[in-house]
Design an enzyme around this catalytic site. Structure first.
Site, PDB file in Angstrom:
ATOM      1  N   PRO A  41       1.016  -1.230  -0.032  1.00 62.61           N
ATOM      2  CG  PRO A  41      -0.906  -1.581   1.296  1.00 62.61           C
ATOM      3  CD  PRO A  41       0.471  -2.018   1.179  1.00 62.61           C
ATOM      4  CD  GLU A  42       3.480   2.333  -4.330  1.00 66.00           C
ATOM      5  OE1 GLU A  42       3.325   3.330  -4.905  1.00 66.00           O
ATOM      6  OE2 GLU A  42       4.446   1.316  -4.488  1.00 66.00           O
TER       7      GLU A  42
END
Length: 271
Positions: free
Chosen positions: A2-3
């Site tokens: 997850p960014e």
């Protein structure tokens, strides 16, 4: 992993349900995450009202009068809202239960995420204190990038992914932004003009905003708070497309390891 868009998507999904809600309990099934979950939290949190649901880089911050919970999704983590008595799944590690009966449950097969606590300003926490500006806020400009890149020989992609320079730009979005800006990922950061950095800053903002609007990018594990995948993957132009034709010129997309990360680019469009 997850960014920024995935974390912002999560924040937007949980905020309406958490803001102003009172915590009933914290149930911990697995305390050994990237760092141990503080042992005092199950006693500290009950009765606390959630006053703020913020994001700093890839960290989620749940603020109460007593302190702030700091959450990170790690490489494979996700948060989802669960109804009362929802069965626990394998790799569900903790749940924050509200007096409404709703739960916020953390799922993480790799256990690289974290749940931490601070009673001081979260911006002073060691994990957040050295972070650079947010890429979607006014402080992030081409001039800022150009000034901080001066004299640096490191590849511009590695420079862009340095959280001390700017937060939240992970591998997927660095590849995509550099393609849109027409900059080769292995070009030394200090040998890029101000004009090109202005294009890059705009490309970063465009890519991140587009991904947020589509719920982020799901490659393997990520789902939002309602359990839905992100759909930005369908619009990726270079990431994960090695050997496929460039959407602009038709040249085959190349891939190599740069800074131990898979790096995709078009050798014709990016210089």
């Amino acid at each position: 992993m997850p960014e920024l868009p995935e974390v912002e998507t999560t924040r937007r999904g949980i905020a309406p349900h958490l803001l102003g809600a009172t915590i009933a309990a914290l149930e911990i099934r697995q305390p050994r995450l990237r760092w141990p979950v503080p042992t005092q939290l199950p006693e500290t949190l009950p009765g606390q009202v959630i006053r703020a649901v913020r994001r700093r880089g890839k960290y989620l911050l749940l603020g109460t009068d007593a302190g702030t919970l700091i959450l990170h999704l790690g490489m494979s983590g996700s948060l989802r809202l669960t109804p009362p008595d929802s069965p626990w799944r394998k790799h569900d590690h903790f749940a924050l239960r509200l007096t409404t009966g709703l739960g916020l449950r953390y799922h993480d097969p790799r256990r690289f995420g974290c749940l931490l606590w601070t009673e001081t300003a979260p911006e002073q926490h060691p994990l957040l204190a050295a972070l650079g500006p947010e890429p979607l806020e006014p402080a992030f400009t081409g001039g800022y990038l150009h000034a901080h890149a001066r004299g640096r020989r490191m590849a511009v992609k590695s420079f862009l992914m340095d959280s001390r320079i700017v937060v939240g730009i992970g591998n997927i979005y660095a590849n995509e932004a550099l393609f849109r800006a027409g900059i080769a990922p292995n070009r030394p950061a200090g040998r890029i003009s101000l004009r090109r950095y202005e294009h890059l800053a705009q490309a970063v903002r465009t890519v991140l905003a587009a991904s947020i609007n589509q719920g982020g990018t799901t490659l393997r594990d990520f789902v939002d708070a309602a359990g839905n995948p992100g759909y930005f993957r369908q619009t990726l132009q270079v990431y994960g497309r090695a050997g496929e034709p460039c959407p602009v010129c038709g040249t085959g997309i190349r891939v190599q390891r740069l800074g131990q990360r898979a790096t995709y680019w078009c050798p014709q469009c990016q210089r």
